[in-house]
Enzyme design. Structure first.
Site, PDB file in Angstrom:
ATOM      1  N   CYS A 139      -7.815   2.875   1.654  1.00  0.00           N
ATOM      2  CA  CYS A 139      -7.290   2.774   0.293  1.00  0.00           C
ATOM      3  C   CYS A 139      -7.209   1.630  -0.460  1.00  0.00           C
ATOM      4  O   CYS A 139      -8.065   1.741  -1.483  1.00  0.00           O
ATOM      5  CB  CYS A 139      -5.681   3.408   0.376  1.00  0.00           C
ATOM      6  SG  CYS A 139      -5.679   5.136   1.010  1.00  0.00           S
ATOM      7  N   HIS A 140      -6.829   0.497   0.195  1.00  0.00           N
ATOM      8  CA  HIS A 140      -6.991  -0.703  -0.508  1.00  0.00           C
ATOM      9  C   HIS A 140      -7.431  -1.822   0.204  1.00  0.00           C
ATOM     10  O   HIS A 140      -7.444  -3.061  -0.092  1.00  0.00           O
ATOM     11  CB  HIS A 140      -5.633  -1.053  -1.532  1.00  0.00           C
ATOM     12  CG  HIS A 140      -5.045   0.106  -2.132  1.00  0.00           C
ATOM     13  ND1 HIS A 140      -4.416   0.950  -1.677  1.00  0.00           N
ATOM     14  CD2 HIS A 140      -5.511   0.626  -3.245  1.00  0.00           C
ATOM     15  CE1 HIS A 140      -3.870   1.737  -2.626  1.00  0.00           C
ATOM     16  NE2 HIS A 140      -4.704   1.779  -3.543  1.00  0.00           N
ATOM     17  N   GLY A 141      -8.214  -1.494   1.361  1.00  0.00           N
ATOM     18  CA  GLY A 141      -8.622  -2.453   2.194  1.00  0.00           C
ATOM     19  C   GLY A 141      -7.850  -3.496   2.908  1.00  0.00           C
ATOM     20  O   GLY A 141      -8.239  -4.764   2.884  1.00  0.00           O
TER      21      GLY A 141
ATOM     22  N   TYR B 296      -4.153   1.975 -12.979  1.00  0.00           N
ATOM     23  CA  TYR B 296      -4.508   1.798 -11.293  1.00  0.00           C
ATOM     24  C   TYR B 296      -5.641   0.851 -10.888  1.00  0.00           C
ATOM     25  O   TYR B 296      -5.318  -0.110 -10.119  1.00  0.00           O
ATOM     26  CB  TYR B 296      -5.391   3.207 -10.834  1.00  0.00           C
ATOM     27  CG  TYR B 296      -5.221   3.335  -9.517  1.00  0.00           C
ATOM     28  CD1 TYR B 296      -4.011   3.347  -8.452  1.00  0.00           C
ATOM     29  CD2 TYR B 296      -6.244   3.413  -8.590  1.00  0.00           C
ATOM     30  CE1 TYR B 296      -3.934   3.415  -7.287  1.00  0.00           C
ATOM     31  CE2 TYR B 296      -6.322   3.696  -7.196  1.00  0.00           C
ATOM     32  CZ  TYR B 296      -5.139   3.686  -6.533  1.00  0.00           C
ATOM     33  OH  TYR B 296      -5.186   4.079  -5.078  1.00  0.00           O
TER      34      TYR B 296
END
Lengths: 175, 430
Positions: A139-141, B296
């Site tokens: 998702c965000h590493g 986001y």
């Protein structure tokens, strides 16, 4: 400014009415707010027993406990050594490998990234395992090492270790 | 009751009967009949009406979807598929609702761009702007809740990621998250309450829209030149002029949204949401709906959990104080030679943030998101107050009618360059 006794009595009545109203409203709202907390049956979700006899060295399985994925990994010698070599003080969430396992070949983790709750990759042989050869959250590493500790990326904490006990050499009880 | 109360007289005796008991007829006549609109308003001023119509369409299609939807983790996905395959015109209801949400945001974004570029947020319409930002917040919450309901992979993981934002709050975060979810992770309790809230919030939005419209009717609509109505020559009645103009806009909008609903209903949908929710497998790329992507992108641009969450919410909260950050008395950017370009840069930047928000947060995309983040906050905190201070605005027209007079004879209403016109002087004396 001095007030007449009559005004004082009026002030007292006003204050006590408002106070009673506020307390009453709060008491009325509380059950509604509390009803949104996890219900009793949710809290009593209990524990799960897992047979680990079939897990090969280097293999990892995912089981469901309280609706969350739990990773159970039988670590190889190299993975254990890699996890032990790290100085805890160099880590974002300092923890020795020994504090995260009961038996060093068995690593048990809640498979939920501590950043925003995704399930990290690394359970399958074909998965990306990240730069520290443990788990990698797509998702965000966030990169986790072979002890499930955060090494790189936005996650603030190591992967959680759930409460568990070895019932015997082949069975783990989680919860 | 005051017997001498003056009652409006209408030709129709039924209207008189009603008016005597409830003065609603005169209210509608005043607010939607004789209501003066500046005569220079362009089609940007139709987007408020379009947004209202879209809100009503969303509520109606949503009520009919709810008649066939089951808010349970075991049945939600299947009930949506049943709506698509078996319920009469169910596919139409759902495609109207899902694409209507996207179009609602397109319209509202254009409405906000209009308000920012032409300075509609300035005195005396600040409260109107605040109510508008509040509606925007409610819309984002409602769309997030609604996106969870089909219980596909994006529904589940979107809900997981967004509710986990709250866990970033120190001390109370985890408890607050659990309270919001009603469980330790997104589950049946969560789906149930999200459905209940998704059903009720649009009615709250409707109420706030009522206040928003009532507030704008107090001082009247702004216009592309940002100057006040001074005489009857400057305005036209809402009925029939603006009503017809809004109707033309509505027809164009109807063509656009029908084209998408009938020929590309899944253009703006995520493929992964046609896979049933699986709590053990996260999709490779979690993306929000495109209309939330700029925020986001801001979240992901910050390499710290709490910092990212604060800046993301901050990006919305900052809008509330825009009327006080902007020190210029001139409303319309048409008369602000410097700020105009920064304002357009802000719109381009917001679009770029949305674009990278849909892509993986790495390499060049991450860099763009970070630069975009700096410009976003720089625009509000530095550019807006500073430019308002140093900029010399162009000369404003004397009146709205003067705008048209000028087109024929440029010197009429002229004065030395840099000397404020009477219209502007009035504003500076406020």
């Amino acid at each position: 400014m001095a007030k007449k006794p009559k005004n004082k009595r009026r002030d007292f009545l006003q204050l006590s009415t408002v106070t009673l109203g506020a307390v009453g409203t709060a008491a009325f709202i509380w059950p509604f707010l509390k009803s949104m907390s996890p219900a009793e049956d949710t809290l009593a979700a209990g524990s799960t027993e897992v047979d680990i006899s079939a897990i090969e060295e280097g293999q990892s399985i995912t089981i469901k406990w309280r609706g969350k994925p739990v990773f159970i990994k039988k670590r190889t010698k190299e993975e254990i050594d890699a996890a032990k070599m790290v100085q805890a003080s160099d880590l974002r969430d300092p923890q020795d490998d020994a504090d995260r396992v009961q038996k060093e070949e068995w690593l048990v983790l809640v498979g939920v990234c501590t950043h925003l709750g995704c399930v990290p990759l690394g359970q399958k042989v074909s998965d990306m395992k990240g730069e520290y050869d443990g788990w990698y959250c797509p998702c965000h590493g966030s990169h986790y090492d072979t002890s499930g500790r955060i090494r790189k990326g936005p996650a603030p904490k190591n992967l959680d270790v759930p409460p568990y006990t070895f019932l015997n050499d082949n069975t783990i009880k989680i919860g | 009751m005051d017997k001498n109360r003056k009652v409006h007289q209408f030709k129709n005796p039924v209207l008189n009967w009603i008016e005597f008991r409830l003065p609603i007829v005169s209210y509608f006549k005043k607010e939607y009949g004789d209501y003066p609109m500046p005569k220079n308003c362009n089609y940007f001023w139709s987007f408020g009406a379009l947004a209202t119509i879209t809100l009503v369409t969303m509520i109606v299609s949503g009520i009919f979807l709810a008649m066939n939807y089951t808010p349970h983790t075991d049945m939600a996905f299947d009930s949506v598929e049943r709506i698509m395959r078996d319920v009469n015109y169910g596919w139409l209801m759902r495609y109207i609702h899902s694409n209507g949400a996207a179009f609602f945001f397109i319209i509202v974004y254009i409405h906000i761009v209009r308000a920012m570029y032409f300075g509609s947020y300035k005195y005396p319409r600040e409260l109107n702007w605040i109510l508008g930002v509040f509606i925007f917040l409610l819309m984002m919450a409602t769309s997030f809740l609604g996106y969870t309901l089909p219980w596909g992979q994006m529904s589940y993981w979107g809900a997981t990621v967004i509710t986990n934002l709250f866990s970033a709050i120190p001390f109370i975060g985890e408890g607050l998250k659990t309270w919001l979810l009603g469980d330790y992770n997104v589950g049946n309790a969560t789906l149930n309450r999200f459905f209940a809230l998704h059903y009720v919030l649009p009615f709250v939005i409707f109420g706030v829209v009522g206040l928003h419209v009532a507030a704008v009717h107090v001082h009247g609509s702004n216009n592309p030149d940002g100057i006040d109505i001074k005489t009857n020559n400057d305005s036209v009645n809402f009925f029939p002029y603006m009503l017809i103009k809004d109707t033309v806009a509505m027809c164009a909008f109807g063509v656009a949204i029908s084209a998408v609903i009938f020929f590309g209903p899944n253009l703006m949908a995520e493929v992964d949401n046609y896979i049933p929710a699986d709590p053990l497998v996260t999709p490779a790329h979690i993306v929000p709906n495109w209309y939330l992507a700029p925020f986001y992108a801001i979240l992901r641009a910050v390499p710290d959990k709490l910092g990212g969450v604060l800046l993301m919410f901050g990006a919305i909260v900052i809008l509330f104080v825009l009327p006080w950050l902007d020190r210029s008395k001139v409303r319309s950017c048409n008369y602000r030679p410097i700020y105009k370009w920064f304002m357009m840069g802000f719109f381009v930047n917001f679009f770029a943030l949305g674009y990278v928000g849909m892509l993986p947060a790495e390499g060049l995309y991450l860099l763009i998101a970070r630069v975009g983040l700096l410009y976003y906050f720089g625009f509000f905190f530095i550019i807006t107050p500073f430019v308002g201070w140093i900029e010399k605005p162009s000369k404003l027209p004397l009146s709205i009618s003067d705008v048209y007079a000028k087109n024929i004879a440029p010197n009429i209403g002229g004065g030395e360059k840099g000397i404020p016109s009477p219209a502007m002087q009035k504003d500076t004396n406020l």
